[in-house]
Design a protein around this motif. Sequence first.
Motif, PDB file in Angstrom:
ATOM      1  N   ASN A  77       0.811  -1.218   0.000  1.00 19.81           N
ATOM      2  CA  ASN A  77       0.000   0.000   0.000  1.00 19.81           C
ATOM      3  C   ASN A  77       0.843   1.265   0.000  1.00 19.81           C
ATOM      4  OD1 ASN A  77      -2.848  -1.247   1.144  1.00 19.81           O
ATOM      5  ND2 ASN A  77      -1.086  -2.203   2.110  1.00 19.81           N
ATOM      6  N   ASP A  78       0.251   2.324  -0.527  1.00 21.48           N
ATOM      7  CA  ASP A  78       0.708   3.675  -0.235  1.00 21.48           C
ATOM      8  C   ASP A  78      -0.014   4.124   1.028  1.00 21.48           C
ATOM      9  OD1 ASP A  78       2.486   4.407  -2.382  1.00 21.48           O
ATOM     10  OD2 ASP A  78       0.730   4.489  -3.710  1.00 21.48           O
ATOM     11  N   VAL A  79       0.701   4.798   1.916  1.00 25.85           N
ATOM     12  CA  VAL A  79       0.089   5.363   3.119  1.00 25.85           C
ATOM     13  C   VAL A  79       0.404   6.858   3.139  1.00 25.85           C
ATOM     14  CG1 VAL A  79      -0.002   5.349   5.636  1.00 25.85           C
ATOM     15  CG2 VAL A  79       0.321   3.206   4.395  1.00 25.85           C
ATOM     16  N   PHE A  80      -0.645   7.668   3.092  1.00 26.06           N
ATOM     17  CA  PHE A  80      -0.493   9.124   3.084  1.00 26.06           C
ATOM     18  C   PHE A  80      -0.824   9.662   4.479  1.00 26.06           C
ATOM     19  CE2 PHE A  80      -1.690   7.695  -1.119  1.00 26.06           C
ATOM     20  CZ  PHE A  80      -0.739   8.304  -1.939  1.00 26.06           C
ATOM     21  N   LEU A  81       0.045  10.510   4.996  1.00 28.83           N
ATOM     22  CA  LEU A  81      -0.141  11.098   6.326  1.00 28.83           C
ATOM     23  C   LEU A  81      -0.224  12.615   6.172  1.00 28.83           C
ATOM     24  CD1 LEU A  81       2.517   8.763   6.732  1.00 28.83           C
ATOM     25  CD2 LEU A  81       1.181   8.763   8.843  1.00 28.83           C
ATOM     26  N   THR A  82      -1.402  13.170   6.452  1.00 27.07           N
ATOM     27  CA  THR A  82      -1.646  14.592   6.277  1.00 27.07           C
ATOM     28  C   THR A  82      -2.083  15.206   7.602  1.00 27.07           C
ATOM     29  OG1 THR A  82      -2.365  14.159   4.003  1.00 27.07           O
ATOM     30  CG2 THR A  82      -2.892  16.316   4.954  1.00 27.07           C
ATOM     31  N   ASP A  83      -1.197  15.996   8.190  1.00 24.47           N
ATOM     32  CA  ASP A  83      -1.463  16.640   9.477  1.00 24.47           C
ATOM     33  C   ASP A  83      -1.985  15.635  10.505  1.00 24.47           C
ATOM     34  OD1 ASP A  83      -1.436  18.810  11.214  1.00 24.47           O
ATOM     35  OD2 ASP A  83      -3.532  19.335  10.796  1.00 24.47           O
ATOM     36  N   VAL A  84      -1.315  14.515  10.575  1.00 27.68           N
ATOM     37  CA  VAL A  84      -1.672  13.487  11.558  1.00 27.68           C
ATOM     38  C   VAL A  84      -1.200  13.929  12.937  1.00 27.68           C
ATOM     39  CG1 VAL A  84      -1.212  11.108  12.297  1.00 27.68           C
ATOM     40  CG2 VAL A  84      -1.589  11.618   9.872  1.00 27.68           C
TER      41      VAL A  84
END
Length: 379
Positions: free
Chosen positions: A208-215
């Motif tokens: 998978n790709d895992v995107f982390l946005t302002d986590v």
Amino acid sequence: MGSRLTAEQADFVAAIRDFAKRECGTREQRDALTAGGREAHDAGLYGRLADLGWLGVCLPEAYGGSGGGLADACLFLEETSYGMVPAGGFVTTVIAAKAYERFGTERQRHDVLSGAVRGDVLSIAMSEPGAGSDVGALRCQARREADGTWAIDGQKTWISNAHCAEYILLVARTGEDKHGGLTMFHLPAGTAGVQTRRIDTMGGREVNDVFLTDVRLPADAVVGQVDHGWRQLMAGLDHERLFLAANMLGLARRAFDDAVGYVREREQFGRPVGSFQALRHRIADLATEIECTRLLVREVALDCDAQPDKPFPREASMAKLKATEIAKRAALEGMQMMGGYGYTTEFDMERHLRAAVISTVYGGTSEIQRDVIGKTYGL
């Protein structure tokens, strides 16, 4: 252990083989469990493994595990792989769980290890679009806020089992130093700002790709020590490579047995094709190499159990290198010996090949393993 098992281990192996035969011994059963070979993990079957107590094979009894050693976990990985049990989540789970066991807080260990025993899947997020073998080049950024919490932004890629994980062990950058500025974080998969997108590969969808946005993570989400992530990763590499080796040893054995079964029955020119010297010698060579690999993997596991505080970088890399390369060779040779049938989806050999080829890349490529081994000799 070498070529021998204790009575308890022999019973354990026999039980796994019986389970595999009953639950996924036919092609029809395996297709139903894996969406025709596209999925490596079935949650329902995995839950039954948990009910049997097998998922905690090498985890501490304090968290519901069996308290066994790495050798026991390797037996489980080898036999489930051989039996084509769709429990693909176990590999990343046991690797991540051992990291939590070594470096996690008591709360983290309780939540994660107990969950793993019950059937939770764990994932590890290290690789990025620009950082694969060179983990020190990762750029996913974790910033400590004034209140002590963490804000994380970035992208991870090729992350196995992130789509079905309960928790992700995330490695992010917290400092400027290439290796001294990395930190591990405990990341519940459902955290706001985390988006997972599955990557289609050769017939399957396991990464998978895992995107982390302002986590946003609390201050106590750190696993181990801030800026010590590199050292902690290095401490677990031997186990990771050993587990991957055991998994591929099982696949090599299965590809070999499937090929032998075919050449015994397939006739050309009035006799089984396996009786021709060209194939008989191939079988002999493969059998010898697989047996050597089996002894290597099990001896390294025993050494790690006997001296848990001692690193075994040379031996673990040798096991990973040997097992993944022989799995790939066994599948390629099997496909060649089966002729056109080896390429069809009617037989399992093409699945074996797809699984084996990528094993020489993930967990450290074969080239990286050779480099590690060479360095242990001062080269």
